[in-house]
Design an enzyme around this catalytic site. Structure first.
Site, PDB file in Angstrom:
ATOM      1  N   ARG A 141       2.492 -11.362  53.075  1.00  0.00           N
ATOM      2  CA  ARG A 141       2.244 -10.570  52.086  1.00  0.00           C
ATOM      3  C   ARG A 141       1.954  -9.195  52.531  1.00  0.00           C
ATOM      4  NH1 ARG A 141       0.854 -13.858  46.967  1.00  0.00           N
ATOM      5  NH2 ARG A 141      -0.145 -11.851  46.016  1.00  0.00           N
ATOM      6  N   TYR A 144       3.617  -5.715  51.514  1.00  0.00           N
ATOM      7  CA  TYR A 144       3.079  -5.164  50.268  1.00  0.00           C
ATOM      8  C   TYR A 144       1.788  -4.460  50.198  1.00  0.00           C
ATOM      9  CZ  TYR A 144       2.985  -4.337  45.155  1.00  0.00           C
ATOM     10  OH  TYR A 144       2.908  -4.076  43.909  1.00  0.00           O
ATOM     11  N   ASP A 145       1.048  -5.628  50.726  1.00  0.00           N
ATOM     12  CA  ASP A 145      -0.664  -5.214  50.786  1.00  0.00           C
ATOM     13  C   ASP A 145      -1.110  -3.954  51.548  1.00  0.00           C
ATOM     14  OD1 ASP A 145      -0.208  -7.585  49.354  1.00  0.00           O
ATOM     15  OD2 ASP A 145      -1.738  -8.527  50.490  1.00  0.00           O
ATOM     16  N   GLU A 146      -0.330  -3.912  52.689  1.00  0.00           N
ATOM     17  CA  GLU A 146      -0.805  -2.979  53.746  1.00  0.00           C
ATOM     18  C   GLU A 146       0.103  -1.745  53.404  1.00  0.00           C
ATOM     19  OE1 GLU A 146      -3.421  -3.051  54.921  1.00  0.00           O
ATOM     20  OE2 GLU A 146      -3.675  -4.578  56.577  1.00  0.00           O
ATOM     21  N   GLY A 147       1.309  -1.820  52.821  1.00  0.00           N
ATOM     22  CA  GLY A 147       2.212  -0.766  52.653  1.00  0.00           C
ATOM     23  C   GLY A 147       1.427   0.201  51.227  1.00  0.00           C
ATOM     24  N   ARG A 185       6.810 -14.142  39.511  1.00  0.00           N
ATOM     25  CA  ARG A 185       5.558 -13.757  38.832  1.00  0.00           C
ATOM     26  C   ARG A 185       5.272 -15.011  37.868  1.00  0.00           C
ATOM     27  NH1 ARG A 185       4.950  -7.379  38.357  1.00  0.00           N
ATOM     28  NH2 ARG A 185       7.115  -7.009  39.100  1.00  0.00           N
ATOM     29  N   THR A 209      -7.414 -17.953  39.355  1.00  0.00           N
ATOM     30  CA  THR A 209      -7.529 -17.162  38.226  1.00  0.00           C
ATOM     31  C   THR A 209      -6.726 -15.794  38.427  1.00  0.00           C
ATOM     32  OG1 THR A 209      -9.464 -16.102  39.054  1.00  0.00           O
ATOM     33  CG2 THR A 209      -9.734 -18.008  37.593  1.00  0.00           C
ATOM     34  N   PRO A 273      -4.286 -14.995  46.780  1.00  0.00           N
ATOM     35  CA  PRO A 273      -5.765 -14.910  46.299  1.00  0.00           C
ATOM     36  C   PRO A 273      -6.182 -15.979  45.258  1.00  0.00           C
ATOM     37  CG  PRO A 273      -4.391 -12.855  45.911  1.00  0.00           C
ATOM     38  CD  PRO A 273      -3.468 -13.956  46.300  1.00  0.00           C
ATOM     39  N   GLN A 275      -8.894 -15.386  43.069  1.00  0.00           N
ATOM     40  CA  GLN A 275      -9.516 -14.983  41.926  1.00  0.00           C
ATOM     41  C   GLN A 275      -9.040 -13.513  42.070  1.00  0.00           C
ATOM     42  OE1 GLN A 275     -13.722 -15.340  42.867  1.00  0.00           O
ATOM     43  NE2 GLN A 275     -13.801 -16.435  40.932  1.00  0.00           N
TER      44      GLN A 275
END
Length: 312
Positions: A141, A144-147, A185, A209, A273, A275
């Site tokens: 991931r 996306y996250d670091e981008g 999603r 969650t 993740p 939560q």
């Protein structure tokens, strides 16, 4: 009337944003390479004389004249951003550089659509803007996250170095009409599976969650943020703080669709993740905003959209 550029304007969020900006009397330039965006999302705007579409990839420079820029261009679901992870990182990083360069040349105000993914798998719950996150820099991931984290860095460096008028919002899970039915999603997955009578796929034990914000609420706060005072840059969390487990969401979708689908459980994906819940105190204080649409009402509207789409 302002001339406003929306990159990623044919996507799920971008198309709703274009629609709202047109509705409130602006001249909108929608820029999209149509990797995940769709012309169907903006077809109803095509005949409006104040709406223009340009096929363009933001990893290349763009030369237009505008007063505001909303930078939404980037695949946002794991299925799509993991399809070509190198291009995903380029879209976030090169795209930010090109849009910031355009804003600098024009002295335009620019808003970055960042994400709750900058918090990674958080150790702090709910997540406030001051939390720096817990992100794996080498996982599947990370593109996306670091981008998106790097894009935020660029925005704040342009603000400090060039006094650019920036706005940064961190978007938490959002749903509604025009979601891609195959984007992976959870809301669209559950609804499509329920309508088709397929098994509903739950990862892990379904106790992780998420907090779900209806698209109309999210677009409202994005526009508020863009037009907020110059000295409020963000980042600001935008999303719905009402938290639901995946099991609770699945049960609500089953109830609202009247589906007889069964629940099936599969292993958790890597770096998923456990939560995710926004602390929206800053959005309440600075923007006078909080979401209005509850999950059941929003899901009902979204289910009606997917029933029509899947019957075509």
């Amino acid at each position: 009337m302002k001339k406003i550029l929306v990159s990623g304007g044919a996507g799920f969020l971008g198309s709703h944003l274009c629609e709202e900006l047109i509705r409130t009397g602006n001249d909108v330039l929608c820029v999209d390479n149509f990797f995940t965006g769709s012309k169907r999302n903006i077809a109803h705007l095509m005949t409006n004389p104040y709406f223009e579409v340009m096929r363009h990839d933001v990893t290349f420079p763009l030369y237009v004249e505008v007063e505001q820029i909303y930078n939404l261009a980037c695949p946002a679901s794991p299925v799509h951003y993991q399809f070509d992870p190198v291009q995903t990182t380029k879209t976030s990083v090169h795209g930010a550089i090109n849009m910031l360069g355009l804003a600098k040349r024009l002295q335009a105000r620019i808003l970055q659509a960042s994400t709750s993914e900058v918090y990674g798998d958080p150790e702090v719950h709910p997540q406030p803007e001051e939390y720096w996150g817990r992100v794996n820099p080498v996982g599947i991931r990370s593109c996306y996250d670091e981008g998106k984290r790097c894009a935020e860095t660029l925005f704040f460096d342009y603000w400090r170095q060039h006094a650019l008028l920036i706005k940064v919002v961190r978007i938490f899970n959002t749903y509604g009409p025009r979601m891609h039915p195959n984007d992976g999603r959870v809301v669209s997955n559950f609804i499509v599976q329920a309508i088709r009578g397929e098994d509903i796929t739950i990862y892990g034990e379904g106790q992780q969650t998420r907090s779900f914000c209806y698209v109309d609420d999210l677009i409202n706060v994005m526009v508020r943020m863009m037009n907020s005072p110059d000295d409020f840059t963000g980042p600001v969390n935008i999303g719905n703080p009402c938290e639901y487990t995946m099991l609770e969401l699945a049960e609500m979708v089953l109830k609202l669709t009247g589906s007889t689908s069964k629940l099936v459980f599969k292993p958790l994906p890597s770096d998923d993740p456990k939560q995710r819940q926004p602390n929206i105190a800053l959005a309440k204080e600075k923007l006078g905003w909080e979401p209005k649409v509850n999950l059941e009402d929003g899901l009902t509207r979204t289910i009606e959209y997917f029933k029509k789409e899947l019957s075509l």
